[in-house]
Design an enzyme around this catalytic site. Structure first.
Site, PDB file in Angstrom:
ATOM      1  N   GLN A 143       0.831  -1.202   0.000  1.00  0.00           N
ATOM      2  CA  GLN A 143       0.000   0.000   0.000  1.00  0.00           C
ATOM      3  C   GLN A 143       0.876   1.267   0.000  1.00  0.00           C
ATOM      4  O   GLN A 143       0.945   2.020   0.970  1.00  0.00           O
ATOM      5  CB  GLN A 143      -0.958  -0.023   1.211  1.00  0.00           C
ATOM      6  CG  GLN A 143      -1.909   1.155   1.341  1.00  0.00           C
ATOM      7  CD  GLN A 143      -2.970   1.226   0.254  1.00  0.00           C
ATOM      8  OE1 GLN A 143      -2.909   0.517  -0.745  1.00  0.00           O
ATOM      9  NE2 GLN A 143      -3.949   2.089   0.441  1.00  0.00           N
ATOM     10  N   HIS A 180      -2.141  -3.919   0.659  1.00  0.00           N
ATOM     11  CA  HIS A 180      -2.194  -4.323  -0.746  1.00  0.00           C
ATOM     12  C   HIS A 180      -2.744  -3.117  -1.488  1.00  0.00           C
ATOM     13  O   HIS A 180      -3.809  -2.604  -1.132  1.00  0.00           O
ATOM     14  CB  HIS A 180      -3.096  -5.550  -0.917  1.00  0.00           C
ATOM     15  CG  HIS A 180      -3.031  -6.176  -2.268  1.00  0.00           C
ATOM     16  ND1 HIS A 180      -3.658  -7.370  -2.581  1.00  0.00           N
ATOM     17  CD2 HIS A 180      -2.402  -5.797  -3.415  1.00  0.00           C
ATOM     18  CE1 HIS A 180      -3.427  -7.687  -3.850  1.00  0.00           C
ATOM     19  NE2 HIS A 180      -2.676  -6.736  -4.383  1.00  0.00           N
ATOM     20  N   LEU A 181      -2.059  -2.642  -2.511  1.00  0.00           N
ATOM     21  CA  LEU A 181      -2.356  -1.355  -3.129  1.00  0.00           C
ATOM     22  C   LEU A 181      -3.829  -1.222  -3.525  1.00  0.00           C
ATOM     23  O   LEU A 181      -4.342  -1.998  -4.326  1.00  0.00           O
ATOM     24  CB  LEU A 181      -1.469  -1.149  -4.359  1.00  0.00           C
ATOM     25  CG  LEU A 181      -1.609   0.205  -5.081  1.00  0.00           C
ATOM     26  CD1 LEU A 181      -1.345   1.376  -4.141  1.00  0.00           C
ATOM     27  CD2 LEU A 181      -0.663   0.260  -6.273  1.00  0.00           C
ATOM     28  N   HIS A 182      -4.489  -0.199  -2.967  1.00  0.00           N
ATOM     29  CA  HIS A 182      -5.901   0.027  -3.261  1.00  0.00           C
ATOM     30  C   HIS A 182      -6.290   1.473  -2.974  1.00  0.00           C
ATOM     31  O   HIS A 182      -5.697   2.137  -2.136  1.00  0.00           O
ATOM     32  CB  HIS A 182      -6.795  -0.918  -2.449  1.00  0.00           C
ATOM     33  CG  HIS A 182      -6.761  -0.675  -0.959  1.00  0.00           C
ATOM     34  ND1 HIS A 182      -5.715  -1.079  -0.162  1.00  0.00           N
ATOM     35  CD2 HIS A 182      -7.650  -0.055  -0.124  1.00  0.00           C
ATOM     36  CE1 HIS A 182      -5.945  -0.750   1.095  1.00  0.00           C
ATOM     37  NE2 HIS A 182      -7.113  -0.107   1.141  1.00  0.00           N
ATOM     38  N   TYR A 183      -7.300   1.942  -3.703  1.00  0.00           N
ATOM     39  CA  TYR A 183      -7.914   3.254  -3.505  1.00  0.00           C
ATOM     40  C   TYR A 183      -9.400   3.045  -3.243  1.00  0.00           C
ATOM     41  O   TYR A 183     -10.015   2.129  -3.811  1.00  0.00           O
ATOM     42  CB  TYR A 183      -7.751   4.128  -4.746  1.00  0.00           C
ATOM     43  CG  TYR A 183      -6.331   4.567  -5.039  1.00  0.00           C
ATOM     44  CD1 TYR A 183      -5.924   5.888  -4.819  1.00  0.00           C
ATOM     45  CD2 TYR A 183      -5.395   3.671  -5.561  1.00  0.00           C
ATOM     46  CE1 TYR A 183      -4.632   6.304  -5.110  1.00  0.00           C
ATOM     47  CE2 TYR A 183      -4.096   4.078  -5.842  1.00  0.00           C
ATOM     48  CZ  TYR A 183      -3.717   5.387  -5.613  1.00  0.00           C
ATOM     49  OH  TYR A 183      -2.438   5.785  -5.894  1.00  0.00           O
TER      50      TYR A 183
END
Length: 342
Positions: A143, A180-183
């Site tokens: 993230q 964990h990469l998220h928007y």
């Protein structure tokens, strides 16, 4: 299901007018229809049930909503101890979700890469259409905002014609709950102060937000209307914050151009991106009313308990936001000014 787009699909000006939250572009229809279908299938942890909503008395027009289900039924957040904590395959991450949680894949028509971007439900919604944008989901990125992911987040804002649509990002140690990469994306059908509040120039493309409890940095879509340029400028700042171990939150919204004299205009003729340097949430005391993550920083308060909802005042919110942001903002402002003078 795939949603494909190109630059000609971008919408650069919208109007609040009399439009409903459930309206908009082809992108809006795709997101809303797939989201409502998932809700009907019972994929969420709970059906969205905002028991009460109100605008707090005062000059900032904070929106408070009572959502006890989110406080009681959401997945326990991951323990985050570092801004650069590595991705952990053994902990919960978005490769482990059920396929029914995926709303659609997102792809630029001209993109020849094998990256698979997904839009999925947020199974513990705080508002209508609450979803997660997962850039390159299967690459298992931590993230940490990348320039590419920022551009993707700005582009989905330009694909929506509904000014109620918002996009946000919580860094690690900035109340991110999954590494964990998220928007986040969702619709909030209130006119928010940060859509038109006045800002002051700092240097280069960077402005500062000063007449607001949470002091921060602001960018807007440049004159060439290029999302890549805006993403590059924002990333320059967020990368500086990561390198200096400063937690942060990012907010992307429709709004009025910084030079506009019509601060209360219903016309949204730019995209604004706010970045807040903030105190680390690691080990932070839990607040009975709300935790100051991205939604709270923009003035959207998802309140946990009925007692806290009915007693909440603007003064309490101002105190919390000032405490979170004022120190870190003061510590990095001179360096940020130098960063954009180059």
């Amino acid at each position: 299901m795939k949603y494909e787009y190109c630059k000609t699909d971008f919408i650069y000006e919208t109007s609040r007018g009399d439009s409903s939250v459930q309206s908009g572009s082809v992108f809006d229809s795709t997101l809303q229809n797939t989201w409502k279908a998932a809700l009907e299938r019972g994929v969420f942890r709970y059906a969205l049930n905002i028991q009460h909503s109100k605008i707090l008395e005062g000059k900032f027009s904070f929106v408070a909503q009572l959502n006890t289900d989110r406080a009681l039924k959401r997945r326990a957040p991951e323990e985050i101890t570092s801004l650069t904590q590595p991705f952990d395959h053994d902990r919960f991450n978005f490769t482990k979700i059920d396929e029914t949680e995926i709303l659609f894949e997102l792809r630029r028509k001209c993109d020849t890469s094998t990256n698979r971007h997904c839009v999925i439900i947020n199974e513990s919604p705080l508002e209508f259409g609450h979803c997660l944008l997962l850039p390159s989901r299967l690459n298992c990125l931590p993230q940490i905002a990348t320039q590419h992911s920022l551009q993707l987040a700005i582009e989905i804002m330009l694909l929506s014609s509904n000014p109620a649509f918002r996009v946000g990002f919580n860094s690690l140690c900035g109340y991110a709950s999954v590494n964990h990469l998220h928007y986040h994306g969702y619709y909030l059908n209130y006119s928010m102060l940060l859509e038109h509040i006045s800002v002051q120039h700092l240097s280069g493309p960077c402005f500062i937000l000063v007449n607001y409890p949470a002091k921060g940095f602001v960018f807007q879509l440049p004159s060439d209307k290029c999302p890549e340029t805006l993403a590059r400028d924002v990333f320059k700042l967020t990368n500086f914050l990561v390198c200096n171990n400063v937690a942060h939150n990012i907010y992307i919204t429709r709004g009025t151009d910084f030079s506009s004299s019509h601060t209360n205009s219903k016309i949204c003729n730019t995209v604004r991106v706010y970045v807040w340097a903030r105190k680390s949430s690691s080990g932070a005391k839990q607040n009975d009313a709300f935790n100051p993550a991205i939604c709270e920083l923009i003035g959207h308060l998802s309140v946990k308990t009925e007692a806290a909802y009915w007693s909440l005042t603007e003064e309490q919110v101002v105190e919390m936001l000032s405490d979170v942001c004022e120190g870190p903002f003061g510590q990095v402002t001179d360096s940020v000014k130098e960063l954009f003078e180059d």
